[in-house]
Write a protein that holds these residues in place. Structure first.
Motif, PDB file in Angstrom:
ATOM      1  N   ALA A   3      -0.116   0.602   7.855  1.00  0.00           N
ATOM      2  CA  ALA A   3      -1.569   0.490   7.793  1.00  0.00           C
ATOM      3  C   ALA A   3      -2.063   0.501   6.359  1.00  0.00           C
ATOM      4  O   ALA A   3      -2.965  -0.271   5.986  1.00  0.00           O
ATOM      5  N   ARG A   4      -1.476   1.345   5.540  1.00  0.00           N
ATOM      6  CA  ARG A   4      -1.897   1.454   4.145  1.00  0.00           C
ATOM      7  C   ARG A   4      -1.781   0.116   3.431  1.00  0.00           C
ATOM      8  O   ARG A   4      -2.717  -0.352   2.778  1.00  0.00           O
ATOM      9  N   ARG A   6      -1.528  -2.858   4.749  1.00  0.00           N
ATOM     10  CA  ARG A   6      -2.400  -3.874   5.341  1.00  0.00           C
ATOM     11  C   ARG A   6      -3.832  -3.695   4.851  1.00  0.00           C
ATOM     12  O   ARG A   6      -4.508  -4.655   4.506  1.00  0.00           O
ATOM     13  N   ILE A   7      -4.282  -2.450   4.847  1.00  0.00           N
ATOM     14  CA  ILE A   7      -5.656  -2.193   4.415  1.00  0.00           C
ATOM     15  C   ILE A   7      -5.839  -2.571   2.946  1.00  0.00           C
ATOM     16  O   ILE A   7      -6.779  -3.290   2.586  1.00  0.00           O
ATOM     17  N   LEU A   8      -4.936  -2.111   2.105  1.00  0.00           N
ATOM     18  CA  LEU A   8      -5.077  -2.413   0.674  1.00  0.00           C
ATOM     19  C   LEU A   8      -5.010  -3.904   0.401  1.00  0.00           C
ATOM     20  O   LEU A   8      -5.752  -4.434  -0.433  1.00  0.00           O
ATOM     21  N   ARG A  10      -5.903  -6.244   2.433  1.00  0.00           N
ATOM     22  CA  ARG A  10      -7.173  -6.836   2.895  1.00  0.00           C
ATOM     23  C   ARG A  10      -8.274  -6.605   1.874  1.00  0.00           C
ATOM     24  O   ARG A  10      -9.102  -7.478   1.628  1.00  0.00           O
ATOM     25  N   VAL A  11      -8.260  -5.397   1.292  1.00  0.00           N
ATOM     26  CA  VAL A  11      -9.270  -5.100   0.270  1.00  0.00           C
ATOM     27  C   VAL A  11      -9.104  -6.045  -0.913  1.00  0.00           C
ATOM     28  O   VAL A  11     -10.058  -6.660  -1.386  1.00  0.00           O
TER      29      VAL A  11
END
Lengths: 187, 464, 239
Positions: A3-4, A6-8, A10-11
């Protein structure tokens, strides 16, 4: 990819090609002329009770105050000479809690309480007495935060008695923290 | 949490019809907050503060990956366990692990809109954990089984009478019990919960990247208690809550307090930095869950990303004349009022949030109130434009706009329409559009003659 | 001052429902020495379509409006919301259009034009002793910044602007909002009307607001004169 990641990613993708906004420098508000007077006034406006006293006067003040209480919970960093003549009780039972503030802020009428002295003593007894040295009363929050070298594990800024107007828009004190906040500023 | 925004028109109408007390209660509460905000704004150079706050937030958002990484490093240094959650599933996983490992049976919760988004309460309850909302307003609606009606004051839609009745049924208090007495009962119940809870859950107003500090604001003390007494503290933090430096709190804490309730600072501010040291009071374990849940999608939106500056102060709700009539329930999602109308389509999708962008007259009061100058009216227009482009408009609206354009494009048609308005008996009751007007406002009465005809008489009179 | 020439944009709502406002505006401007044209072929500025998100329709009407008024030096409207549409939103609807940008600079709501361009703040004594409830239309107030001009003109003519708690709150018209969400729209009107002071006349810069509020008053059996600002300003001058 967790998740980390993927989130980063995306950011990062979201910000691609987006113009970067600059960060304004920190505020340097003008120092306030009489922080002690302002502090007491603001504290009172917030519903707290504050007074100035010389260190020599503390003894008699604490003696008088002790008349109204059966015991007190004491902050661990409270200097010996600032303890009221009362049996020490655990915070869950004590009608009075006594603390020694790290500093105070005049513009907001706040005292700063550090976790070193405990946390229950700040919150459980219905009346809370806080002692603070006059030279630790800063004019502005900006000054106060700038003065902090090491942050305690938890720092609480308390600016008055606990209050809520959630019941029919009528103000009620003491839900859930202390309903009475007393502050003695020591000159 | 699923959104029920599409029921807004029906729910708003129903609420106005069936529960007129809500309009009265919400109007009273929001006007009170508004007046306090105006007084608090007037005391300081508010335009400077707003510009500066906007600039700091824009900076953080445009460098968000950097700040997230920095915050994580600092948090880890302080002994905080850091988790990343894309949505409810991962958030629930974090809680599941803690509940199992520590045998959690009871949890105390500070008010957090993000935990509503993630469905934290129902999930914990499904694990057999007893959850206590500790913010007095949240506690009231938890007892009633209702969702929050306002970001800052979740129970403003409830009257004193309703609360008295609730406590009478639940706790046997007399029907005429004073607010103090009722608060005393709640305090007793929740005090017991604070002292025996295994887990404390909160959101966060801000996460300072420079120091890994969580900042939380409140007036009751329930957040201080929820984050101090239980052995484990879990904080859910939306990605957008970051601030660069500790010194930025000197602007954002007072600004948020003034905007939300007109205070110079909230009664209690907690600046938290990790689990308790050896021998100190405080949680043994502190977890921070960094949550996406639609925020990266909104960040990627070239026109709507500014919405992420939101401080969740509720000032726009208090200023909004539309929100004032019904409170938050008809909006059907966690975020209601003006910010809800622009945040919900961004975090969820326009389909899910439709027709919230239309729950506004574009009056602009929200923009004036917003401490970080989110251009809400402009964003509402953008979402409306997108709704039309995506074909979400009702058929009658598309037809009406088409007819309107045809008439207005052609002066001849317009003049014909003008005559028809006066000549033919307009079937005001038949046309649904007109009925919606005339039902509450009586029949439309045009001027005997339109100005474009009167103009010629003016020309003659003035000798032209 | 005698050389000044303006084009009047009556706006569709005023054209149909408050024609008197147009008559008053023309008479007043001419009395102040301003030449007034009325470009034929004017219809609607496109605001209802724009606000509802139907920007293609709005663009068509915007381009049309620019053409109809292209000769004008000044465009004056007895409407705050339409003036704001032209001034603030045409450039948004037609990004990159120098025409729209140039045009927006020439657009004024009537009271704004009188005070800021003509420099006129005193019209006469025609409103002596008249108790006025002034409703601030949201677009005039927050998008155009027209707040003091109407109050100054009315007060200088002898009118008493009564304190009104909800004076600056939205009346609930909002264009299509009034028929898309009628119940909420009416609740907003009721909020305004329930706080109305004891006035002799209710006025505002916007026909939509007045149509909505007067309609609601009529339905509730209230009896108060409703007049557009232009009408009162002419009365101020003409006595």
């Amino acid at each position: 990819m967790d998740a980390r990641s993927r989130i980063l990613s995306r950011v990062k993708r979201a910000l691609k090609g987006r113009p970067k906004a600059e960060l304004p420098g920190p505020l340097h508000p003008a120092p306030l002329p009489d922080p002690l007077e302002l502090f007491l006034r603001r504290l009172e406006e917030n519903g707290g009770e504050g007074r100035l006293m010389r260190r020599e006067e503390v003894r008699s003040f604490l003696e008088a105050l002790a008349q109204g209480f059966s015991g007190a919970a004491l902050g661990r960093t409270l200097p010996l000479d600032l303890r009221p003549p009362l049996p020490e009780l655990p915070p869950e039972e004590a009608p009075l809690g006594v603390s020694y503030a790290l500093f105070a802020v005049a513009e907001t009428g706040s005292v700063a309480l550090a976790s070193e002295e405990g946390r229950k003593v700040h919150l459980l007894p219905p009346t809370h007495l806080v002692l603070v040295e006059a030279e630790r009363v800063y004019g502005t929050l900006a000054e106060a935060l700038a003065s902090l070298e090491d942050l305690p594990t938890a720092l609480g800024l308390h600016s008055g008695p606990s209050k809520s107007a959630d019941i029919g828009q009528v103000m009620v004190k003491g839900v859930h923290g202390p309903g009475r906040l007393l502050v003695a500023v020591l000159t | 949490m699923r959104a029920k925004a599409r029921f807004y028109p029906k729910e708003a109408a129903r609420l106005l019809q069936e529960r007129p007390g809500v309009r009265e209660a919400v109007t009273g509460a929001t006007l009170h907050f508004e007046r306090n905000r105006l007084r608090a704004y007037a005391e300081v150079p508010i335009e400077e503060w707003r510009e500066r706050a906007k600039a700091v937030k824009d900076h953080v958002l445009s460098h968000l990956d950097r700040y997230l990484e920095e915050a994580e490093r600092r948090l880890l240094e302080k002994g905080v366990r850091v988790h990343w959650a894309e949505g409810p599933e991962e958030a629930h996983q974090v809680l599941l692990e803690i509940v199992r490992r520590r045998g959690v049976r009871r949890a105390v919760k500070a008010k957090s809109m993000l935990t509503e988004e993630l469905g934290v309460n129902p999930f914990l309850e499904s694990l057999g954990v007893e959850v206590f909302e500790t913010d007095l307003g949240e506690y009231l609606i938890q007892l009633l089984g209702e969702p929050p009606s306002h970001i800052v004051g979740p129970a403003i839609h409830l009257s004193l009478e309703e609360i008295r009745r609730l406590f009478h049924e639940r706790f046997g208090t007399p029907l005429e019990a004073s607010p103090e007495a009722l608060a005393g009962v709640a305090r007793k119940v929740l005090r017991e919960a604070f002292l025996t809870a295994d887990l404390g859950i909160s959101g966060a107003n801000f996460l300072v990247a420079e120091t890994g500090t969580l900042a939380l604001m409140e007036n009751e003390g329930n957040i201080r208690l929820s984050t101090s007494l239980p052995r484990v503290h879990v904080a859910f933090v939306g990605l957008e809550k970051l601030l660069p430096r500790l010194s930025d709190l000197a602007l954002f804490l007072p600004l948020t307090a003034r905007a939300a309730t007109g205070q110079r600072l909230s009664t209690y501010v907690s600046l938290l930095g990790g689990p308790a040291k050896e021998g100190e009071e405080g949680p043994e374990e502190v977890h921070v869950v960094l949550v996406d849940h639609g925020r990266t999608a909104l960040l990627a939106d070239p026109e709507a990303w500014e919405t992420l500056r939101c401080l969740r102060c509720g000032a726009c709700l208090n200023a909004c004349p539309v929100y004032r009539q019904t409170g938050g329930h008809p909006y059907g999602y966690v975020y209601s009022g003006p910010i809800g109308a622009v945040l919900d389509p961004g975090l969820l999708s326009l389909e899910e949030a439709y027709p919230l962008p239309y729950a506004s007259t574009l009056c602009g009061a929200c923009y004036e109130a917003c401490p970080v100058k989110i251009p809400i009216p402009s964003l509402l227009l953008t979402w409306r434009h997108r709704a039309v482009a995506q074909g979400l408009s009702p058929t009658w609206e598309k037809a009406a706009l088409k007819a309107y354009r045809k008439v207005m494009e052609s002066p001849a048609l317009y003049r014909l329409f003008s005559k028809a308005l006066r000549g033919l008996p307009l079937p005001q009751d038949l046309l649904p559009l007109l009925r919606a007007w005339t039902e509450g406002r009586g029949s439309l009465r045009p001027s005997p003659r339109p100005f474009h005809e009167l103009w010629w008489e003016l020309e003659e009179k003035d000798g032209r | 001052m005698g050389e000044m020439r303006v084009a009047l944009f009556i706006t569709c709502l005023a054209d149909q429902f408050y024609a008197e406002a147009g008559v008053a505006a023309v008479r007043l401007l001419r009395a102040l020495g301003v030449e007034v044209d009325f470009p034929e072929g004017q219809t609607c500025c496109g605001q209802p379509a724009f606000n509802a998100g139907h920007w293609e329709e709005a663009r068509t009407l915007a381009r049309r409006t620019l053409r109809v008024f292209q000769e004008a030096e000044y465009v004056v409207l007895p409407s705050g919301s339409c003036a704001s549409m032209l001034r603030n939103h045409y450039p948004e609807l037609l990004p990159g259009s120098r025409e729209a940008l140039a045009f927006s600079e020439k657009v004024y709501e009537l009271s704004q034009f009188l005070v800021r361009v003509l420099g006129v703040e005193r019209l006469g004594e025609g409103l002596k002793g008249v108790r006025v409830a002034y409703h601030h239309g949201c677009h005039a107030l927050r998008e155009l910044g027209v707040r003091e001009e109407p109050l100054t003109l009315l007060t200088n003519a002898g009118a008493e602007i009564l304190p009104w708690e909800a004076a600056e709150e939205c009346c609930g018209f909002g264009g299509l909002f009034s028929v898309k969400l009628p119940e909420v729209s009416l609740a907003m009107a009721d909020r305004k009307l329930s706080t109305l002071p004891e006035a002799q006349v209710l006025t505002s810069t916007d026909a939509g607001c007045l149509l909505h509020l007067s309609g609601r008053m009529a339905k509730r059996g209230a009896n108060l004169r409703v007049a557009p600002l232009a009408t009162l300003l002419w009365e101020a001058y003409a006595g």
